[in-house]
Design a protein around this motif. Structure first.
Motif, PDB file in Angstrom:
ATOM      1  N   ALA A   1       5.025  11.500  -6.494  1.00 22.81           N
ATOM      2  CA  ALA A   1       6.472  11.676  -6.563  1.00 22.81           C
ATOM      3  C   ALA A   1       7.040  11.145  -7.873  1.00 22.81           C
ATOM      4  N   ARG A   2       6.483  10.036  -8.352  1.00 22.12           N
ATOM      5  CA  ARG A   2       6.924   9.506  -9.641  1.00 22.12           C
ATOM      6  C   ARG A   2       6.575  10.481 -10.777  1.00 22.12           C
ATOM      7  N   MET A   3       5.398  11.058 -10.708  1.00 24.50           N
ATOM      8  CA  MET A   3       4.940  11.938 -11.777  1.00 24.50           C
ATOM      9  C   MET A   3       5.767  13.210 -11.879  1.00 24.50           C
ATOM     10  N   ILE A   4       6.296  13.690 -10.761  1.00 25.11           N
ATOM     11  CA  ILE A   4       7.111  14.906 -10.809  1.00 25.11           C
ATOM     12  C   ILE A   4       8.578  14.593 -11.068  1.00 25.11           C
TER      13      ILE A   4
ATOM     14  N   PRO B   1       0.809  -1.230   0.000  1.00 29.67           N
ATOM     15  CA  PRO B   1       0.000   0.000   0.000  1.00 29.67           C
ATOM     16  C   PRO B   1       0.836   1.270   0.000  1.00 29.67           C
ATOM     17  N   ILE B   2       2.062   1.212   0.509  1.00 35.04           N
ATOM     18  CA  ILE B   2       2.926   2.393   0.502  1.00 35.04           C
ATOM     19  C   ILE B   2       3.418   2.683  -0.907  1.00 35.04           C
TER      20      ILE B   2
ATOM     21  N   MET C   1      15.315   7.909  -4.461  1.00 39.70           N
ATOM     22  CA  MET C   1      14.821   8.958  -3.573  1.00 39.70           C
ATOM     23  C   MET C   1      13.471   8.593  -2.983  1.00 39.70           C
ATOM     24  N   ILE C   2      12.594   8.016  -3.798  1.00 37.39           N
ATOM     25  CA  ILE C   2      11.283   7.591  -3.302  1.00 37.39           C
ATOM     26  C   ILE C   2      11.439   6.506  -2.236  1.00 37.39           C
ATOM     27  N   LEU C   3      12.354   5.582  -2.488  1.00 36.70           N
ATOM     28  CA  LEU C   3      12.582   4.495  -1.536  1.00 36.70           C
ATOM     29  C   LEU C   3      13.085   5.028  -0.201  1.00 36.70           C
ATOM     30  N   VAL C   4      14.072   5.934  -0.253  1.00 37.45           N
ATOM     31  CA  VAL C   4      14.685   6.446   0.969  1.00 37.45           C
ATOM     32  C   VAL C   4      13.757   7.401   1.711  1.00 37.45           C
ATOM     33  N   ARG C   5      13.054   8.244   0.987  1.00 38.63           N
ATOM     34  CA  ARG C   5      12.261   9.296   1.619  1.00 38.63           C
ATOM     35  C   ARG C   5      10.856   8.857   1.993  1.00 38.63           C
TER      36      ARG C   5
END
Length: 279
Positions: free
Chosen positions: A179-182, A169-170, A188-192
């Motif tokens: 975040a992917r769209m921008i 779900p995350i 970065m998505i994984l870490v943040r």
């Protein structure tokens, strides 16, 4: 789009702060757990006798605080020397299993088709843990790293399944999609976004895996697959001295209590943590 993603993350984190208060019961449980861990790790430094020193006749209940064991060695000193394997092996093995299972689970959650990973985990999950340990002992001998490997093998399937369920779900949430769209990178998505929100449920699961690891290490020692002499652990002490329980019951009761005192706080803490995560 950035503001929407930021608002969702802030809202999600805001829901956590209300349940981050530490209750007095949790403090007591942490204190008991810390005390038993310190005793297990540094016990040899304060042991009154060496682990192999014979101090009296076998199963002499009057010789010291806890009496002597089946060879006349001081039970208290053996207790203080026997805690390290019960603590170190489960801690190291659980940490590695959580790391490996977490990576596999997040990878499975991110893939559109994760059948291969999860089917492999299903196969390993149905194998009894003690059977895995016995097969590895037969192949590589009774060594600490072999027992740690057995714990890792039996823990990874459950950790992978849990981490996949928690990560799915995350990874497929609105703020991650934003975040992917921008144009945010996957790293970065994984870490943040993914790891911070996955940390709490993974820690709760690690507590449960740690309890299972303790039981597996203690069971291996009880079955005669503990550390080779002169080393010892609490599981081996139970097996060695059970025949003289009528003469000196503390030779069997004391190591059993040490295992219980180690696992009960972890069990209760993991249960409380899991309930908080599920809210």
């Amino acid at each position: 789009m950035t503001s929407l993603a930021g608002q969702e993350v802030v809202a999600l984190r805001g829901r956590r702060t209300g349940r981050d208060r530490v209750s007095p019961v949790t403090v007591v449980l942490l204190a008991v757990l810390l005390a038993i861990l310190i005793l297990a790790l540094f016990g040899p430094a304060i042991a009154p006798h060496d682990r192999v020193e014979v101090v009296s006749l076998p199963f002499d209940a009057e010789v010291s605080l806890l009496g002597s064991d089946h060879l006349g060695r001081d039970v208290l000193s053996r207790i203080l020397h026997g805690g390290r394997p019960i603590v170190i092996i489960p801690v190291v093995a659980t940490a590695l299993a959580t790391l490996i299972g977490g990576v596999l689970g997040v990878s499975a959650a991110a893939l559109r088709r994760d059948d291969v990973i999860m089917r492999v985990m299903d196969v390993f999950a149905v194998i009894p843990s003690i059977l895995v340990a016995l097969v590895l002992f037969h192949r590589f001998g009774v060594q600490h790293w072999v027992l740690a490997l057995a714990v890792i093998i039996v823990s990874i399937p459950f950790t992978t399944r849990y981490s996949r369920a928690a990560a799915f779900p995350i990874i497929h949430s609105g703020y991650v999609e934003q975040a992917r769209m921008i144009g945010e990178s996957a790293a970065m998505i994984l870490v943040r976004d993914v790891v911070p929100n996955l940390a709490r449920p993974m820690l709760a699961d690690a507590g449960l895996r740690f309890i299972g690891a303790i039981y597996l290490v203690a069971a291996a020692g009880f079955l005669g697959f503990g550390p080779p002499p002169p080393s010892t652990d609490w599981g081996s002490m139970i097996s060695e001295n059970i025949g003289g329980a009528g003469l000196n019951p503390w030779a069997t009761i004391a190591p059993s209590l040490m295992v219980l005192i180690l696992t009960i706080p972890v069990n209760l803490l993991a249960d409380r943590f899991a309930r908080q995560v599920a809210r």
